[in-house]
Design a protein around this motif. Sequence first.
Motif, short mmCIF file in Angstrom:
data_model
loop_
_atom_site.label_atom_id
_atom_site.label_comp_id
_atom_site.label_asym_id
_atom_site.label_seq_id
_atom_site.Cartn_x
_atom_site.Cartn_y
_atom_site.Cartn_z
N ARG A 152 89.98 -22.41 -8.10
CA ARG A 152 88.95 -23.16 -8.82
C ARG A 152 89.57 -23.96 -9.97
NH1 ARG A 152 85.47 -17.82 -9.67
NH2 ARG A 152 87.63 -17.21 -10.09
N ARG A 168 91.65 -26.89 -8.58
CA ARG A 168 90.81 -28.03 -8.20
C ARG A 168 90.30 -28.78 -9.43
NH1 ARG A 168 91.57 -30.48 -3.90
NH2 ARG A 168 89.69 -31.60 -4.53
N ARG A 169 89.96 -28.05 -10.49
CA ARG A 169 89.51 -28.71 -11.72
C ARG A 169 90.63 -29.58 -12.28
NH1 ARG A 169 90.10 -28.97 -16.72
NH2 ARG A 169 91.77 -27.40 -16.75
N ASN A 193 85.06 -19.46 -0.15
CA ASN A 193 84.42 -20.20 -1.24
C ASN A 193 84.98 -21.57 -1.54
OD1 ASN A 193 82.55 -18.01 -2.15
ND2 ASN A 193 84.46 -16.91 -2.50
N ALA A 194 86.19 -21.87 -1.08
CA ALA A 194 86.83 -23.14 -1.43
C ALA A 194 86.65 -24.15 -0.30
CB ALA A 194 88.31 -22.94 -1.76
#
Length: 424
Positions: free
Chosen positions: A310, A313-314, A360-361
């Motif tokens: 996460r 990706r941010r 989740n990704a």
Amino acid sequence: MSTTTGPSPDRAAAEAPDRAAAEAPSRVLVLNSGSSSVKYQLLDMSDGSRLALGLVERIGEETSRLAHTPLLDGGRATRERFGPVPDHAAALKAVAEELAADGLGLDSPELAAIGHRVVHGGLRFTEPTVIDDEVLAEIERLVPVAPLHNPANLLGIRTAMALRPDLPQVAVFDTAFHTTMPEAAARYAIDVETADAHRIRRYGFHGTSHAYVSRETAKLLGKEPEEVNVIVLHLGNGASASAVRGGRCVDTSMGLTPLEGLVMGTRSGDVDPAVTFHLMRVADMSADEIDTLLNKKSGLVGLCGDNDMREIRRRIDAGDERAALAFDVYVHRLKKYIGAYYAVLGRVDAVAFTAGVGENAAPVREAAITGLEELGLAVDAGLNAVRSDEPRIVSPEYARVAVAVVPTDEELEIARQSYALVSG
């Protein structure tokens, strides 16, 4: 004078097995013991429901924490304890106290078994196994090939056996599902005598997850496991791929240890073995230092400093080039294994993503499949973006090969295997 008669002897005999089955213990406590933690779940195998779950972490530290969540009657309120938990014996005692507070104590006659996750079972343990002194000794003999995991697993087993010496304790091995690999897949191309003398071969790990997900993928396709060829991608902080033909593993990415294969959170995955010798010569690094480098300072964290997808990706969205490189290396390795296992299987019915990143990704799933259209693979952007805890297909209807997201459930799989063994 009236008389009251009971059921006939024949009828009573016929009903006895039904009563016995109804009264048979059906609960299984699943323990996953790490070096400084114990994860646990209590399940009722009469319907597969969870009764409680929890985690004891930072065992041996002053800041130990126990988080316990009873799930009876739909409740999910977590109770927490803080304070020193000196060892695994104290941790399991605390777990037993929390369960007892919910009327689910370890002394319950409804408890049928305690199921233990054991990382390495070598070639001997191909099925779930009731633990005795001989089994314990063999798990201990395997410590050199699983030094980070088997010692902790043994601690949990011995502690649980001391608490309930009368109860069946079952070992479910991460490696067991992969023991069906043919020798061509399991052998390394090194001197056979040396390999055999030191148990050097590909064992594979995450097998409990790969077994569960491959079967659930078949169910999602409306078929039996024997009818389906699946590539399973277990993508968490540790990551592995497997090629499953007709319910049996025929290849997997992890090897002698969980270091080989895909790029992981902190592990390198595949690397030229000569890197080790090079670092010894030019950097004067010891074997232990190189072990730490490859297992704890490599993978995503080595490439960009983060192992949380996460956050990566941010950072990519913010224009971070190191994060983008880490993502590209991660996805490139995934594509290589999808293509390789497609070739191994010959025919693929589904590619299944599972575990924290896999479930989740969405960008990881999309990037791993993009460009593989000639293999019959595609992802529907809308379906892929949906968040859900349910197994689902995220490929378009026209795709020849299904792309699936299948949440893994290793605890349920361990409970199922343990209960099946002890209930006959």
